[in-house]
Scaffold this motif. Structure first.
Motif, PDB file in Angstrom:
ATOM      1  N   MET A  32      35.261  29.018  18.010  1.00 21.55           N
ATOM      2  CA  MET A  32      35.550  30.386  18.388  1.00 21.55           C
ATOM      3  C   MET A  32      36.773  30.891  17.635  1.00 21.55           C
ATOM      4  SD  MET A  32      35.909  31.891  22.175  1.00 21.55           S
ATOM      5  CE  MET A  32      36.465  33.527  22.428  1.00 21.55           C
ATOM      6  N   SER A  33      37.770  30.060  17.475  1.00 25.18           N
ATOM      7  CA  SER A  33      38.976  30.443  16.750  1.00 25.18           C
ATOM      8  C   SER A  33      38.648  30.840  15.315  1.00 25.18           C
ATOM      9  CB  SER A  33      39.986  29.300  16.766  1.00 25.18           C
ATOM     10  OG  SER A  33      41.172  29.681  16.139  1.00 25.18           O
ATOM     11  N   ASP A  34      37.730  30.111  14.686  1.00 27.53           N
ATOM     12  CA  ASP A  34      37.321  30.449  13.320  1.00 27.53           C
ATOM     13  C   ASP A  34      36.592  31.791  13.269  1.00 27.53           C
ATOM     14  OD1 ASP A  34      38.396  28.099  12.372  1.00 27.53           O
ATOM     15  OD2 ASP A  34      36.501  27.007  12.495  1.00 27.53           O
ATOM     16  N   SER A  35      35.764  32.064  14.252  1.00 29.14           N
ATOM     17  CA  SER A  35      35.030  33.329  14.293  1.00 29.14           C
ATOM     18  C   SER A  35      35.957  34.525  14.441  1.00 29.14           C
ATOM     19  CB  SER A  35      34.037  33.352  15.464  1.00 29.14           C
ATOM     20  OG  SER A  35      33.096  32.339  15.342  1.00 29.14           O
ATOM     21  N   LEU A  36      37.024  34.348  15.202  1.00 30.94           N
ATOM     22  CA  LEU A  36      37.948  35.448  15.474  1.00 30.94           C
ATOM     23  C   LEU A  36      39.108  35.507  14.491  1.00 30.94           C
ATOM     24  CD1 LEU A  36      38.105  35.083  19.349  1.00 30.94           C
ATOM     25  CD2 LEU A  36      36.795  36.746  18.030  1.00 30.94           C
ATOM     26  N   HIS A  37      39.275  34.445  13.688  1.00 29.20           N
ATOM     27  CA  HIS A  37      40.359  34.370  12.712  1.00 29.20           C
ATOM     28  C   HIS A  37      41.736  34.462  13.377  1.00 29.20           C
ATOM     29  CE1 HIS A  37      37.245  34.645   9.733  1.00 29.20           C
ATOM     30  NE2 HIS A  37      36.836  35.785  10.267  1.00 29.20           N
ATOM     31  N   GLN A  38      41.875  33.817  14.510  1.00 29.49           N
ATOM     32  CA  GLN A  38      43.165  33.755  15.193  1.00 29.49           C
ATOM     33  C   GLN A  38      43.170  32.571  16.140  1.00 29.49           C
ATOM     34  OE1 GLN A  38      42.961  37.571  17.355  1.00 29.49           O
ATOM     35  NE2 GLN A  38      43.461  36.416  19.176  1.00 29.49           N
ATOM     36  N   GLY A  39      44.351  32.183  16.562  1.00 26.63           N
ATOM     37  CA  GLY A  39      44.493  31.059  17.467  1.00 26.63           C
ATOM     38  C   GLY A  39      44.178  31.442  18.902  1.00 26.63           C
ATOM     39  N   LEU A  40      43.921  30.448  19.708  1.00 25.12           N
ATOM     40  CA  LEU A  40      43.695  30.643  21.133  1.00 25.12           C
ATOM     41  C   LEU A  40      44.151  29.399  21.860  1.00 25.12           C
ATOM     42  CD1 LEU A  40      40.897  28.871  21.755  1.00 25.12           C
ATOM     43  CD2 LEU A  40      39.877  30.836  20.670  1.00 25.12           C
ATOM     44  N   THR A  41      44.256  29.510  23.163  1.00 19.64           N
ATOM     45  CA  THR A  41      44.689  28.377  23.985  1.00 19.64           C
ATOM     46  C   THR A  41      43.559  27.993  24.931  1.00 19.64           C
ATOM     47  OG1 THR A  41      46.985  29.103  23.884  1.00 19.64           O
ATOM     48  CG2 THR A  41      46.400  27.605  25.677  1.00 19.64           C
ATOM     49  N   LEU A  42      43.266  26.730  25.011  1.00 20.73           N
ATOM     50  CA  LEU A  42      42.238  26.219  25.910  1.00 20.73           C
ATOM     51  C   LEU A  42      42.940  25.508  27.062  1.00 20.73           C
ATOM     52  CD1 LEU A  42      39.207  25.901  26.347  1.00 20.73           C
ATOM     53  CD2 LEU A  42      39.319  23.773  25.067  1.00 20.73           C
ATOM     54  N   ILE A  43      42.643  25.952  28.283  1.00 19.12           N
ATOM     55  CA  ILE A  43      43.252  25.403  29.490  1.00 19.12           C
ATOM     56  C   ILE A  43      42.141  24.817  30.355  1.00 19.12           C
ATOM     57  CG2 ILE A  43      44.595  25.941  31.567  1.00 19.12           C
ATOM     58  CD1 ILE A  43      45.583  28.472  29.985  1.00 19.12           C
ATOM     59  N   TYR A  44      42.334  23.611  30.844  1.00 22.04           N
ATOM     60  CA  TYR A  44      41.357  23.018  31.753  1.00 22.04           C
ATOM     61  C   TYR A  44      41.835  23.250  33.184  1.00 22.04           C
ATOM     62  CZ  TYR A  44      39.183  20.965  27.732  1.00 22.04           C
ATOM     63  OH  TYR A  44      38.547  20.795  26.534  1.00 22.04           O
ATOM     64  N   ALA A  45      41.019  23.971  33.940  1.00 23.41           N
ATOM     65  CA  ALA A  45      41.384  24.314  35.317  1.00 23.41           C
ATOM     66  C   ALA A  45      40.397  23.668  36.288  1.00 23.41           C
ATOM     67  CB  ALA A  45      41.365  25.829  35.490  1.00 23.41           C
ATOM     68  N   HIS A  46      40.890  23.347  37.472  1.00 26.07           N
ATOM     69  CA  HIS A  46      40.068  22.745  38.515  1.00 26.07           C
ATOM     70  C   HIS A  46      39.836  23.796  39.592  1.00 26.07           C
ATOM     71  CE1 HIS A  46      38.434  19.220  40.575  1.00 26.07           C
ATOM     72  NE2 HIS A  46      38.884  19.777  41.685  1.00 26.07           N
ATOM     73  N   GLY A  47      38.560  24.166  39.818  1.00 30.75           N
ATOM     74  CA  GLY A  47      38.233  25.194  40.814  1.00 30.75           C
ATOM     75  C   GLY A  47      38.548  24.735  42.231  1.00 30.75           C
ATOM     76  N   PHE A  48      39.215  25.579  42.982  1.00 26.78           N
ATOM     77  CA  PHE A  48      39.579  25.234  44.354  1.00 26.78           C
ATOM     78  C   PHE A  48      38.338  25.096  45.236  1.00 26.78           C
ATOM     79  CE2 PHE A  48      40.777  26.409  48.710  1.00 26.78           C
ATOM     80  CZ  PHE A  48      41.747  25.445  48.957  1.00 26.78           C
ATOM     81  N   PRO A  87      31.736  40.148  22.004  1.00 24.34           N
ATOM     82  CA  PRO A  87      30.448  39.589  21.568  1.00 24.34           C
ATOM     83  C   PRO A  87      30.486  38.089  21.257  1.00 24.34           C
ATOM     84  CG  PRO A  87      30.873  41.664  20.457  1.00 24.34           C
ATOM     85  CD  PRO A  87      32.128  41.291  21.186  1.00 24.34           C
ATOM     86  N   VAL A  88      31.607  37.611  20.707  1.00 24.26           N
ATOM     87  CA  VAL A  88      31.736  36.175  20.415  1.00 24.26           C
ATOM     88  C   VAL A  88      31.719  35.380  21.713  1.00 24.26           C
ATOM     89  CG1 VAL A  88      33.250  34.386  19.465  1.00 24.26           C
ATOM     90  CG2 VAL A  88      32.937  36.532  18.228  1.00 24.26           C
ATOM     91  N   ILE A  89      32.448  35.858  22.717  1.00 25.08           N
ATOM     92  CA  ILE A  89      32.477  35.178  24.017  1.00 25.08           C
ATOM     93  C   ILE A  89      31.092  35.188  24.657  1.00 25.08           C
ATOM     94  CG2 ILE A  89      33.395  35.268  26.378  1.00 25.08           C
ATOM     95  CD1 ILE A  89      35.996  36.421  25.109  1.00 25.08           C
ATOM     96  N   LYS A  90      30.441  36.327  24.656  1.00 18.29           N
ATOM     97  CA  LYS A  90      29.120  36.440  25.280  1.00 18.29           C
ATOM     98  C   LYS A  90      28.070  35.588  24.568  1.00 18.29           C
ATOM     99  CE  LYS A  90      29.884  39.143  28.732  1.00 18.29           C
ATOM    100  NZ  LYS A  90      29.686  38.672  30.095  1.00 18.29           N
ATOM    101  N   LYS A  91      28.237  35.403  23.257  1.00 19.23           N
ATOM    102  CA  LYS A  91      27.304  34.552  22.506  1.00 19.23           C
ATOM    103  C   LYS A  91      27.452  33.093  22.941  1.00 19.23           C
ATOM    104  CE  LYS A  91      26.012  33.629  17.721  1.00 19.23           C
ATOM    105  NZ  LYS A  91      26.358  33.903  16.323  1.00 19.23           N
ATOM    106  N   ILE A  92      28.679  32.686  23.253  1.00 17.00           N
ATOM    107  CA  ILE A  92      28.942  31.311  23.688  1.00 17.00           C
ATOM    108  C   ILE A  92      28.539  31.114  25.144  1.00 17.00           C
ATOM    109  CG2 ILE A  92      30.783  29.623  24.112  1.00 17.00           C
ATOM    110  CD1 ILE A  92      32.214  30.907  21.669  1.00 17.00           C
ATOM    111  N   ASP A  93      28.896  32.077  26.003  1.00 16.15           N
ATOM    112  CA  ASP A  93      28.597  31.984  27.432  1.00 16.15           C
ATOM    113  C   ASP A  93      28.305  33.372  27.978  1.00 16.15           C
ATOM    114  OD1 ASP A  93      28.452  31.593  30.160  1.00 16.15           O
ATOM    115  OD2 ASP A  93      30.392  30.591  30.340  1.00 16.15           O
TER     116      ASP A  93
END
Length: 78
Positions: free
Chosen positions: A1-17, A40-46
């Protein structure tokens, strides 16, 4: 996804309450103009992804340079 958007992002792992499941959260900061290409990039992934958008009131551009965002000047003035 970072490559598609040409910018960095942060991935956080969260635990649903309630669900007790681990779910990834993708956190990125973009301009309103970039939102048109981000969604559109996000929607294509999920297709069921929850997208939350909020306004940023201030950013210290010097801090962006410090962390390596070399195009901060261009980004700031878009």
């Amino acid at each position: 996804m970072s490559d598609s958007l040409h910018q960095g992002l942060t991935l956080i792992y969260a635990h649903g309450f309630c669900s007790k499941k681990e779910n990834p959260i993708i956190y990125l900061i973009c301009t309103p103009r970039q939102m048109a290409s981000v969604i559109p990039v996000i929607k294509k992934i999920d297709a069921n992804a929850l997208i939350v958008s909020d306004s940023v009131r201030s950013v210290r551009v010097a801090e962006l340079y410090r962390v390596g965002y070399h195009s901060a000047r261009k980004w700031w003035y878009e």
